[in-house]
Design a protein around this motif. Sequence first.
Motif, PDB file in Angstrom:
ATOM      1  N   VAL A   1       0.714  -1.220   0.397  1.00 22.37           N
ATOM      2  CA  VAL A   1       0.353  -0.102   0.054  1.00 22.37           C
ATOM      3  C   VAL A   1       0.742   0.882   0.337  1.00 22.37           C
ATOM      4  CG1 VAL A   1      -1.687   1.143   1.366  1.00 22.37           C
ATOM      5  CG2 VAL A   1      -1.619  -1.159   0.874  1.00 22.37           C
ATOM      6  N   VAL A   2       0.771   2.531  -0.762  1.00 24.45           N
ATOM      7  CA  VAL A   2       1.487   3.770  -0.900  1.00 24.45           C
ATOM      8  C   VAL A   2       0.588   4.255  -1.526  1.00 24.45           C
ATOM      9  CG1 VAL A   2       3.440   2.139  -2.385  1.00 24.45           C
ATOM     10  CG2 VAL A   2       1.418   2.560  -4.030  1.00 24.45           C
TER      11      VAL A   2
ATOM     12  N   VAL B   1      13.787  -8.612  -0.112  1.00 23.93           N
ATOM     13  CA  VAL B   1      13.691  -7.492  -1.103  1.00 23.93           C
ATOM     14  C   VAL B   1      11.920  -6.415  -0.453  1.00 23.93           C
ATOM     15  CG1 VAL B   1      12.771  -7.503  -3.407  1.00 23.93           C
ATOM     16  CG2 VAL B   1      14.203  -8.769  -3.142  1.00 23.93           C
ATOM     17  N   VAL B   2      11.449  -7.143  -0.234  1.00 25.34           N
ATOM     18  CA  VAL B   2      10.249  -6.043   0.386  1.00 25.34           C
ATOM     19  C   VAL B   2      10.287  -5.057   1.752  1.00 25.34           C
ATOM     20  CG1 VAL B   2       8.362  -7.061   1.440  1.00 25.34           C
ATOM     21  CG2 VAL B   2       8.850  -8.422  -0.513  1.00 25.34           C
ATOM     22  N   ARG B   3      11.662  -5.282   2.849  1.00 28.26           N
ATOM     23  CA  ARG B   3      11.396  -4.561   3.615  1.00 28.26           C
ATOM     24  C   ARG B   3      12.529  -3.869   3.108  1.00 28.26           C
ATOM     25  NH1 ARG B   3      12.950  -8.913   6.468  1.00 28.26           N
ATOM     26  NH2 ARG B   3      14.764  -8.996   6.023  1.00 28.26           N
TER      27      ARG B   3
ATOM     28  N   GLU C   1      10.777   0.914   2.383  1.00 27.09           N
ATOM     29  CA  GLU C   1      11.318   1.864   3.112  1.00 27.09           C
ATOM     30  C   GLU C   1      11.832   3.024   1.961  1.00 27.09           C
ATOM     31  OE1 GLU C   1      15.403   0.534   4.237  1.00 27.09           O
ATOM     32  OE2 GLU C   1      14.489  -0.639   6.193  1.00 27.09           O
ATOM     33  N   ALA C   2      12.674   2.351   0.829  1.00 29.76           N
ATOM     34  CA  ALA C   2      12.564   3.488  -0.324  1.00 29.76           C
ATOM     35  C   ALA C   2      11.388   3.581  -0.385  1.00 29.76           C
ATOM     36  CB  ALA C   2      13.181   2.318  -1.789  1.00 29.76           C
ATOM     37  N   VAL C   3       9.916   3.829  -0.863  1.00 30.04           N
ATOM     38  CA  VAL C   3       9.518   4.301  -0.698  1.00 30.04           C
ATOM     39  C   VAL C   3       7.869   4.471  -0.366  1.00 30.04           C
ATOM     40  CG1 VAL C   3       9.271   3.343  -3.626  1.00 30.04           C
ATOM     41  CG2 VAL C   3       8.171   2.134  -2.281  1.00 30.04           C
ATOM     42  N   GLY C   4       7.799   4.603   1.049  1.00 30.34           N
ATOM     43  CA  GLY C   4       7.670   4.521   2.267  1.00 30.34           C
ATOM     44  C   GLY C   4       5.975   3.466   2.469  1.00 30.34           C
ATOM     45  N   ALA C   5       6.393   2.287   1.853  1.00 36.10           N
ATOM     46  CA  ALA C   5       5.021   1.041   1.400  1.00 36.10           C
ATOM     47  C   ALA C   5       5.518   0.620   2.722  1.00 36.10           C
ATOM     48  CB  ALA C   5       5.229   0.539   0.725  1.00 36.10           C
ATOM     49  N   ARG C   6       3.795  -0.034   2.961  1.00 36.94           N
ATOM     50  CA  ARG C   6       3.821  -1.077   4.148  1.00 36.94           C
ATOM     51  C   ARG C   6       3.126  -2.285   3.161  1.00 36.94           C
ATOM     52  NH1 ARG C   6      -2.135  -1.462   4.939  1.00 36.94           N
ATOM     53  NH2 ARG C   6      -3.388   0.996   4.720  1.00 36.94           N
ATOM     54  N   PRO C   7       3.174  -2.847   3.909  1.00 33.43           N
ATOM     55  CA  PRO C   7       2.361  -4.572   3.513  1.00 33.43           C
ATOM     56  C   PRO C   7       0.783  -4.555   3.339  1.00 33.43           C
ATOM     57  CG  PRO C   7       3.204  -5.101   5.157  1.00 33.43           C
ATOM     58  CD  PRO C   7       3.923  -3.654   4.982  1.00 33.43           C
ATOM     59  N   ARG C   8      -0.003  -4.546   2.409  1.00 30.30           N
ATOM     60  CA  ARG C   8      -1.144  -5.052   2.760  1.00 30.30           C
ATOM     61  C   ARG C   8      -1.528  -5.519   3.588  1.00 30.30           C
ATOM     62  NH1 ARG C   8      -5.606  -5.632  -2.330  1.00 30.30           N
ATOM     63  NH2 ARG C   8      -6.664  -5.956  -1.258  1.00 30.30           N
ATOM     64  N   ALA C   9      -2.786  -5.607   4.233  1.00 29.68           N
ATOM     65  CA  ALA C   9      -2.860  -6.813   5.338  1.00 29.68           C
ATOM     66  C   ALA C   9      -3.729  -7.892   4.213  1.00 29.68           C
ATOM     67  CB  ALA C   9      -4.567  -6.360   6.368  1.00 29.68           C
TER      68      ALA C   9
END
Length: 836
Positions: free
Chosen positions: A754-755, A822-824, A828-836
């Motif tokens: 999610v971005v 890769v995901v972490r 960090e690079a684009v300010g994303a979080r995993p979608r629940a």
Amino acid sequence: MKASHRWLTELSGVDASAADVAAALTRLGLEVEDVEPRGEGLDHVVIAEVRAAAPVQGKDKLTLVTVFDGEGERQVICGAPNVPAPGGRVVLARPGAVLPGGLAIAEREVGGVRSSGMLCSETELGIGPGGAGILVLTNGEPGRPGQLARDALELTDHVFEISLTPNRPDCLGHVGLAREVALAFGVAFRAPSPGVPARLLAGVDRLDAPGDLPLLEDDAPHLDTLTLVEMRAGVPALVPIRIESPERCPRYAGGVVQGVTIGPSPFWLRHRLFSLGVRPIDNVVDVTNLVLLELGHPIHAFDLAKLRGPEIVVRQAREGETMATLDGEERRFTADDLLICDGGGPVAVAGVMGGRDSEIGQDTRDVLIEVAYFDARSIRRTSRRLGLHTESSHRFERGVDPNGVPRAMRRAVSLMCLLARGAASPIARDVCPAPIAPRAIAFDPAHPGRLLGMPIAERQTRAALEAIGCAISPSEDHLWRVHAPTWRPDLGRPEDLVEEVARIGGYDAIPTALPRVLPSGRGVDARLRLARRLREAAADLGLLEAVNFAFVSRDDLTRARIPGAPLALANPLSEERAVLRTSLLPGLLAAVARSRRHQAASAALFELARVYHPVDGEPLPREPWHLAIALAGRRVDHVAEDARFDLYDGKGVLASIVEATLGAPLEAHGDEALDAEAPYLHPRRRARLSIDGVSVGVVGELHPDVGDAADLDARLVYGELWLERLFEAAAARGVPQARALPRFPSVSRDVALVVAESVQVGAVADALATAGERLVEAVELFDVYRGAGIEEGHKSLAFRVVYRDPGATLTDARVDTAHGRVVRAAMEAVGARPRA
């Protein structure tokens, strides 16, 4: 142009078949496109003499005609009103004849009387326009009873359809073509005598003064057989001529024939005109048409009584001046038009068409014959402006022989005296303010050999040039001074003479040599190779190539919202082709709009061509190459039934073209600078295209205002690639390198992040691909989600990440570890979080 084989052989003295003459003309560059036989299928059609004629009882309009056909008498029922008296000759189709059109002749009963054959009209025989009756031969026409009509009337012929190039006006008459026929068969050509008038007006002084053209010379044959006729009272034998526009009319002659009798022309003349596509009218008008077809020089006949004296004036029209032409149309002229005028106003449009008020009619007794030479450009402009293309203007536009005026005048006068029983003034007025001399060309006799790449002897060159009428005299430095005949206006420089040498010697005699072919990839400019690969890649995707004019109108560019000022043409074809295009959009937009108006469900076009950008201080523009695509309407989609082309289709097409051509990924991203660079694209549905950070083009949906201005009923996707930028990007990347096929399988993992809405998909994909994990082989976006569970101003992006180790088989544990890193790193690079 139509030409008669019989006439050509008479004029040239060549005895050759129609097929041989056609082949010879074609070898000389006068292509014979078709040969039409005439007079065939008349095996049972003969000349017959009328012995008796009586009405059929009870049938008012039928006549029982007894004829002698050379073998015996026959009775024939005829419904024509012009059955001649006994002794008259007609044309009889015996039983068994099949006439043109498939009409079979047999004995039959008509009105209770047995009819053995049919008396024929010109129309039924296919030899003339006919009239209100059968063909009746006059006393002076050949044909004895029983003789085949095709032999007696010389009906057998072949008519050539010749495709003439505009530079050969000398071949727009049979004499010019006969000269070529004689040349092809190696026969010395002698121009036929124009003849002498059989009847002359008495009492006309012969003056050796400028402007006098004697119609017969002192040594003319049969001078002792001429008949002198008294001049008609009140009718001039000479008409004064004044030329006010000598640059438009360098020469004008007028000759008078008095006491003509208007009537039908003899059959030979009617048939000759009809065979060549000209409608016979009367003996005076038919003479003018015969001279045109024979000499290629248009002439005109005025009814002298209808001219409002005292002189003929050749002048330019007064603005708004009007006149009714022979076709009955009222014409309005501009000051650029050239007119022939009498004392009351215009009587003819010079070189185009005569006037209705001075035309030849049944009551005409005195005729003024016009023979002139007009400037070709003047006639061409007037003809096009009036929309009036005639046999006369066709020849004057290409250039007639200015020194052929005397011959045409003598020919017309002699024929008119013969066929219309007129008497000619022995002198015609011939006004030529500046004599027209043959053009002199300095010519090196060695030039043909150098230019044609083969040895050519001087005697061969001299013979060829003299055969077409050139006069050769020595000049300085071993050069020749060649005087080209005035009937060949196309000969003006040495190369023209070389072409004649090659043409007469035979183009097939010029040796041919195959060019040295370089190995593949060499000898072709790298930019041309790139253009060729781009064109092939676009066609492989199913796009159709469009080829549009490089000239457009200013309004086209304005309506398409193309920025920048175009370069104007100094001499445009029209307002619609007045400037050089600065974009390929107007042409493709017009092509798509046209296809949609013709109910095309979709359009997918591309064009690879130059555009033209003015350069400050330079006379010539920059001419970069662009590749543009235009997509509109329904696209092929196996999921959505009514899918339409959109921005992503355009980007995908261009990406596929670049991938196939350069092996490089094409990146798309937004850019506010496109407001100024590409205002023709939709402000929210557009993208800049780049390769490795180098801008190479744009793509987007068309701005709604541009589509409305073009009456486009569908969304149009337009994109373009700039070849110079593509070439730079290709040079920077180097030659694409092939990789070996992988030996070990790949493993994929999916991740949904999610971005914020402002984060571009490409940035997330780049972060996943460049997170420092060497096992990542590919990153693919497969879903974008907005809605329940995702906060306002955000979106969910689902990617498939492909992992592969080129040297070993991956384990799940190793893939999971790499995927986590890769995901972490991407989060960090684009300010994303995993979608629940």
